[in-house]
Design a protein around this motif. Structure first.
Motif, PDB file in Angstrom:
ATOM      1  N   GLU A 201      -8.032  -4.868   6.873  1.00  0.00           N
ATOM      2  CA  GLU A 201      -6.788  -5.542   7.277  1.00  0.00           C
ATOM      3  C   GLU A 201      -6.569  -5.380   8.775  1.00  0.00           C
ATOM      4  OE1 GLU A 201      -6.783  -3.631   4.366  1.00  0.00           O
ATOM      5  OE2 GLU A 201      -7.062  -5.546   3.325  1.00  0.00           O
ATOM      6  N   ARG A 202      -6.750  -4.136   9.230  1.00  0.00           N
ATOM      7  CA  ARG A 202      -6.520  -3.908  10.661  1.00  0.00           C
ATOM      8  C   ARG A 202      -7.535  -4.681  11.497  1.00  0.00           C
ATOM      9  NH1 ARG A 202      -7.265   1.701  13.002  1.00  0.00           N
ATOM     10  NH2 ARG A 202      -7.704   0.688  14.978  1.00  0.00           N
ATOM     11  N   PHE A 203      -8.761  -4.728  11.000  1.00  0.00           N
ATOM     12  CA  PHE A 203      -9.795  -5.480  11.721  1.00  0.00           C
ATOM     13  C   PHE A 203      -9.402  -6.941  11.834  1.00  0.00           C
ATOM     14  CE2 PHE A 203     -13.784  -7.899  11.816  1.00  0.00           C
ATOM     15  CZ  PHE A 203     -14.386  -7.325  12.903  1.00  0.00           C
ATOM     16  N   ARG A 204      -8.869  -7.454  10.700  1.00  0.00           N
ATOM     17  CA  ARG A 204      -8.445  -8.858  10.694  1.00  0.00           C
ATOM     18  C   ARG A 204      -7.331  -9.080  11.707  1.00  0.00           C
ATOM     19  NH1 ARG A 204      -8.578  -9.905   4.809  1.00  0.00           N
ATOM     20  NH2 ARG A 204     -10.580 -10.961   4.664  1.00  0.00           N
ATOM     21  N   ASP A 205      -6.387  -8.139  11.712  1.00  0.00           N
ATOM     22  CA  ASP A 205      -5.246  -8.290  12.622  1.00  0.00           C
ATOM     23  C   ASP A 205      -5.683  -8.281  14.077  1.00  0.00           C
ATOM     24  OD1 ASP A 205      -3.596  -8.414  10.526  1.00  0.00           O
ATOM     25  OD2 ASP A 205      -2.941  -6.308  10.607  1.00  0.00           O
ATOM     26  N   GLU A 206      -6.588  -7.351  14.395  1.00  0.00           N
ATOM     27  CA  GLU A 206      -6.883  -7.137  15.812  1.00  0.00           C
ATOM     28  C   GLU A 206      -7.927  -8.085  16.364  1.00  0.00           C
ATOM     29  OE1 GLU A 206      -7.648  -3.105  16.892  1.00  0.00           O
ATOM     30  OE2 GLU A 206      -6.032  -2.370  15.594  1.00  0.00           O
ATOM     31  N   TYR A 207      -8.908  -8.438  15.559  1.00  0.00           N
ATOM     32  CA  TYR A 207     -10.060  -9.141  16.134  1.00  0.00           C
ATOM     33  C   TYR A 207     -10.235 -10.560  15.623  1.00  0.00           C
ATOM     34  CZ  TYR A 207     -11.194  -4.445  17.603  1.00  0.00           C
ATOM     35  OH  TYR A 207     -11.141  -3.200  18.160  1.00  0.00           O
ATOM     36  N   CYS A 208      -9.243 -11.112  14.948  1.00  0.00           N
ATOM     37  CA  CYS A 208      -9.424 -12.464  14.435  1.00  0.00           C
ATOM     38  C   CYS A 208      -8.497 -13.445  15.132  1.00  0.00           C
ATOM     39  CB  CYS A 208      -9.156 -12.505  12.929  1.00  0.00           C
ATOM     40  SG  CYS A 208     -10.514 -11.834  11.995  1.00  0.00           S
ATOM     41  N   HIS A 209      -8.979 -14.649  15.250  1.00  0.00           N
ATOM     42  CA  HIS A 209      -8.114 -15.730  15.708  1.00  0.00           C
ATOM     43  C   HIS A 209      -7.078 -16.003  14.631  1.00  0.00           C
ATOM     44  CE1 HIS A 209     -10.459 -16.663  19.195  1.00  0.00           C
ATOM     45  NE2 HIS A 209     -11.567 -16.820  18.510  1.00  0.00           N
ATOM     46  N   PRO A 210      -6.001 -16.684  15.000  1.00  0.00           N
ATOM     47  CA  PRO A 210      -5.000 -17.032  13.981  1.00  0.00           C
ATOM     48  C   PRO A 210      -5.588 -17.851  12.833  1.00  0.00           C
ATOM     49  CG  PRO A 210      -4.158 -17.478  16.182  1.00  0.00           C
ATOM     50  CD  PRO A 210      -5.555 -17.025  16.347  1.00  0.00           C
ATOM     51  N   ASP A 211      -6.646 -18.638  13.119  1.00  0.00           N
ATOM     52  CA  ASP A 211      -7.196 -19.468  12.048  1.00  0.00           C
ATOM     53  C   ASP A 211      -8.145 -18.695  11.125  1.00  0.00           C
ATOM     54  OD1 ASP A 211      -9.254 -19.065  13.775  1.00  0.00           O
ATOM     55  OD2 ASP A 211      -9.995 -21.129  13.721  1.00  0.00           O
ATOM     56  N   GLY A 212      -8.299 -17.411  11.350  1.00  0.00           N
ATOM     57  CA  GLY A 212      -9.087 -16.609  10.413  1.00  0.00           C
ATOM     58  C   GLY A 212     -10.524 -16.362  10.834  1.00  0.00           C
ATOM     59  N   SER A 213     -10.980 -16.956  11.941  1.00  0.00           N
ATOM     60  CA  SER A 213     -12.349 -16.680  12.367  1.00  0.00           C
ATOM     61  C   SER A 213     -12.346 -15.493  13.349  1.00  0.00           C
ATOM     62  CB  SER A 213     -12.945 -17.909  13.050  1.00  0.00           C
ATOM     63  OG  SER A 213     -12.194 -18.211  14.193  1.00  0.00           O
ATOM     64  N   VAL A 214     -13.484 -14.826  13.430  1.00  0.00           N
ATOM     65  CA  VAL A 214     -13.543 -13.618  14.253  1.00  0.00           C
ATOM     66  C   VAL A 214     -13.665 -14.003  15.723  1.00  0.00           C
ATOM     67  CG1 VAL A 214     -14.754 -11.470  14.613  1.00  0.00           C
ATOM     68  CG2 VAL A 214     -14.712 -12.487  12.369  1.00  0.00           C
ATOM     69  N   ASN A 215     -12.920 -13.315  16.548  1.00  0.00           N
ATOM     70  CA  ASN A 215     -13.030 -13.498  17.990  1.00  0.00           C
ATOM     71  C   ASN A 215     -14.098 -12.535  18.499  1.00  0.00           C
ATOM     72  OD1 ASN A 215     -12.707 -13.844  20.677  1.00  0.00           O
ATOM     73  ND2 ASN A 215     -10.574 -13.173  20.743  1.00  0.00           N
ATOM     74  N   ARG A 216     -15.328 -13.021  18.571  1.00  0.00           N
ATOM     75  CA  ARG A 216     -16.441 -12.132  18.909  1.00  0.00           C
ATOM     76  C   ARG A 216     -16.359 -11.575  20.318  1.00  0.00           C
ATOM     77  NH1 ARG A 216     -21.668 -12.568  15.965  1.00  0.00           N
ATOM     78  NH2 ARG A 216     -21.250 -13.828  14.164  1.00  0.00           N
ATOM     79  N   ALA A 217     -15.705 -12.310  21.187  1.00  0.00           N
ATOM     80  CA  ALA A 217     -15.610 -11.840  22.566  1.00  0.00           C
ATOM     81  C   ALA A 217     -14.847 -10.522  22.642  1.00  0.00           C
ATOM     82  CB  ALA A 217     -14.917 -12.891  23.416  1.00  0.00           C
ATOM     83  N   LYS A 218     -14.020 -10.253  21.623  1.00  0.00           N
ATOM     84  CA  LYS A 218     -13.250  -9.007  21.637  1.00  0.00           C
ATOM     85  C   LYS A 218     -14.053  -7.837  21.086  1.00  0.00           C
ATOM     86  CE  LYS A 218      -8.396  -8.906  21.103  1.00  0.00           C
ATOM     87  NZ  LYS A 218      -7.293  -9.123  20.141  1.00  0.00           N
ATOM     88  N   LEU A 219     -15.178  -8.143  20.441  1.00  0.00           N
ATOM     89  CA  LEU A 219     -15.924  -7.085  19.763  1.00  0.00           C
ATOM     90  C   LEU A 219     -16.795  -6.340  20.764  1.00  0.00           C
ATOM     91  CD1 LEU A 219     -17.012  -8.791  16.435  1.00  0.00           C
ATOM     92  CD2 LEU A 219     -15.170  -7.195  16.814  1.00  0.00           C
TER      93      LEU A 219
END
Lengths: 270, 233
Positions: B45-63
Motif C-alpha cells: 500500500e505504501r509503495f502504491r502511495d509513494e511511487y505510483c502515478h494517480p492512474d495506477g502505473s508506477v513512476n519509475r523515475a522515482k525508483l
C-alpha cells in the motif's frame, strides 16, 4: 621397530630440496605470460572501441550516399575497424546498432524496420515465417544480405592470433564493378592471384613460426646462445709400412702395432 | 470490463516492481549499508502511495535511492594498517541504486549511468533493468571498474530474494583481518581455499570482489552447524 637401530630415523617424505627453477627464470616466464595476456586484453578493448565507434556509422549522411553506395571514407573506416572482429563480435555490433535504432548493416543510415505490435513470429511478403527479431534487425532484405556478406568473411580465430597478419581484407557485397573494362578486370584477377600466393606464403611461414614456438610479442626466453666451434681433428698417425727388408716380427704387426704379450703373468692380472 | 484489463496489467506491474524494490533494499541492507527498517520492509500500500502515478502505473523515475555504508561495514572493508600505510582508507563508499526505464540497453545508456555514479562520488552503482543489456554494453562495464563498481540486475532476477530460500545457506563476508586469521589458523595459501565465482548469484547479491572470502554456514544433521569458506574469484 625393525628399523629402530642405528642412526636417526629418516622421513619418508620428500626433502624440500631446491626449487627446480631459479627465481629469475620463473619471473621471466611470469612476465612473458603477463605480457601475452595484456596484449590480448588490449586487443579486446580495441575491438570494443571499434564496435562502439561503428555502432554510430555512417558518419557521412548525405542524400547522395546510401547503403549500396556509401561514402568512401566510411567504407575505409568500416573495413579497417571490422578487420579484427570475430563473427560473434559482428553480431554484437548488429545488436548495438539496433539499440541505437539503426539498421544492422554498418554503412546504412536508415532506421531499422519496425513491424509494429504483434507476436514473436511474422509472415513476410514472400510467405515465409520468420522471427520478428530477425526481421527488425535490418531496414531491408538487401541490407541483411550486405551485412551477412561481410560476416561470412570474418574469421573465427581469436584476434590476437591474426592481429599481425596485414592482408586480411573485407569486401563489400556491392562494390561497384560495372564500369571497369576487360583490361581492368584481368589486372584485378591477376593481382588477386598474386596476392593469394603471397598470402599462402605468409600463412605457411606463420604456421612454421608457430610450430617453432616463436611469437611476435615479447622476447622469447627460451633462446639459447649457440656458437659453433670446429672440433680439432687429429689425424691418426700414419703407420709405417712394413719394410721389405724382412723384419722377423712383421707378421706380428697389426696395423703397424704389435700386441705386447707380457712375458710373465703378474698377480693382479689373474 | 474493457477498463479492467489494462488495470490488471498495471497492478501486476506494480506488484512486480514492489517485490524487486524490496529485494534490492534487502540486498543493500544485507551488505550492511545504513537503511531504516521501514524503508526495507515497505508494504504494498505504501509503495502504491509513494511511487505510483494517480492512474495506477508506477513512476519509475522515482525508483532510486542511495545509502551510506555503516560503521561495521567500513571497518570490515578497511585494509589492515601497515608500516607504509598507517592510516588505511576503507575501499567501500556510498551506493547508488536506480531502476532504469529504457526499453533497450546499449553502451550509451551504461555510460550515462556510470558517469552519473562517478560524478556523484558513489563507489558502487546498482542498475535494475527490465531487459538484458546488449553484449557490448556488458563488456564496456569492465572499463570503468576501477572508478566505480557498476552492477546490473534484471527485474526478473529480483522478484524473490534468493538468500531467503531454504536451500541457500547463510553467506557471511569475512573482513581482511578475519581472512588473514583464517589462512593462518589452517596454514593455507589463498589459492588453497575452495572457490566461489564472482557471477554466482549469492556472490552477486553480496557484491563480492575478487579475493574476498565468505564463510558459508550450513545446517548439518550430525554437527548442528558446519562452516566452510570460499574465496571469490
Amino acid at each position: 621397530m625393525a628399523t629402530g637401530q642405528g642412526g636417526p630415523l629418516k622421513g619418508i617424505l620428500k626433502t624440500p630440496g631446491e626449487p627446480s627453477e631459479k627465481p629469475e627464470t620463473a619471473r621471466e616466464v611470469a612476465i612473458r605470460h603477463a605480457t601475452l595476456l595484456e596484449h590480448r586484453k588490449q586487443l579486446e578493448s580495441q575491438i570494443l572501441d571499434s564496435l562502439i565507434l561503428l555502432s554510430e556509422y555512417p558518419l557521412v549522411r548525405d542524400a547522395q550516399f546510401n547503403a549500396s553506395n556509401p561514402a568512401t571514407t566510411d567504407i575505409a573506416d568500416f573495413k579497417a575497424n571490422v578487420r579484427l572482429f570475430q563473427p560473434s563480435d559482428y553480431d554484437d555490433l548488429i545488436e548495438e546498432r539496433n539499440v541505437n535504432e539503426l539498421c544492422g548493416y554498418t554503412l546504412c543510415a536508415k532506421p531499422r524496420r519496425q513491424t509494429g505490435s504483434g507476436g514473436e513470429w511474422k509472415i513476410t511478403s514472400s510467405g515465409e515465417i520468420v522471427k520478428r527479431k530477425e526481421l527488425e534487425k535490418w531496414c531491408s532484405q538487401q541490407c541483411a544480405r550486405r551485412a551477412l556478406f561481410v560476416k561470412v568473411q570474418l574469421n573465427e580465430t581469436a584476434a590476437w592470433e591474426r592481429a599481425g597478419i596485414p592482408d586480411i581484407q573485407i569486401d563489400l557485397l556491392d562494390e561497384d564493378r560495372s564500369t571497369e573494362t576487360e583490361a581492368d578486370r584481368t589486372a584485378r584477377k591477376l593481382g588477386e592471384l598474386k596476392l593469394e600466393d603471397q598470402r599462402q606464403a605468409a600463412r605457411d611461414s606463420a604456421a612454421l613460426a608457430m610450430e617453432r614456438g616463436d611469437n611476435k610479442i615479447g622476447p622469447s626466453v627460451n633462446k639459447v646462445k649457440v656458437t659453433l666451434k670446429e672440433k680439432d681433428v687429429k689425424t691418426p698417425p700414419e703407420f709405417a709400412q712394413p719394410t721389405e727388408a724382412g723384419n722377423s716380427e712383421d707378421h706380428l704387426l697389426v696395423d703397424g702395432y704389435k700386441a705386447k704379450i707380457p712375458d710373465k703373468k703378474k698377480e693382479s692380472d689373474v | 470490463m474493457i477498463d479492467d484489463l489494462p488495470n490488471d496489467a498495471k497492478s501486476k506491474e506494480v506488484v512486480r516492481l514492489w517485490r524487486a524494490w524490496r529485494t534490492v533494499h534487502e540486498m543493500v541492507a544485507d551488505r550492511e549499508y545504513e537503511l531504516a527498517e521501514d524503508e526495507v520492509s515497505i508494504s504494498l500500500e505504501r509503495f502504491r502511495d509513494e511511487y505510483c502515478h494517480p492512474d495506477g502505473s508506477v513512476n519509475r523515475a522515482k525508483l532510486q535511492f542511495s545509502a551510506r555504508p555503516s560503521d561495521s561495514m567500513l571497518r570490515k572493508n578497511t585494509p589492515p594498517a601497515t608500516a607504509s600505510n598507517p592510516d588505511p582508507v576503507p575501499d567501500c563508499g556510498p551506493i547508488w541504486v536506480e531502476f532504469l526505464t529504457d526499453k533497450q540497453f546499449g553502451v550509451s545508456q551504461i555510460r550515462n549511468f556510470a558517469k552519473y555514479t562517478i560524478t556523484n562520488n558513489y563507489k558502487t552503482g546498482i542498475m535494475v533493468t527490465p531487459v538484458a543489456l546488449s553484449p557490448a554494453a556488458r563488456k564496456s562495464l569492465a572499463s570503468v571498474e576501477n572508478l566505480a563498481k557498476i552492477e546490473c540486475f534484471l527485474e526478473d532476477d529480483l522478484l524473490v530474494n534468493i538468500t531467503h530460500h531454504e536451500l541457500v545457506p547463510r553467506h557471511v563476508l569475512l573482513s581482511r583481518e578475519e581472512k588473514i586469521a583464517l589462512l593462518k589458523r589452517y596454514r593455507l595459501k589463498e589459492t588453497q581455499l575452495p572457490r566461489i565465482l564472482q557471477k554466482d548469484p549469492v556472490a552477486r547479491y553480496l557484491g563480492l570482489k575478487r579475493g574476498q572470502v565468505v564463510k558459508i554456514i550450513r545446517v548439518s544433521e550430525t554437527a548442528g552447524r558446519y562452516a566452510s569458506y570460499r574465496l571469490c574469484v
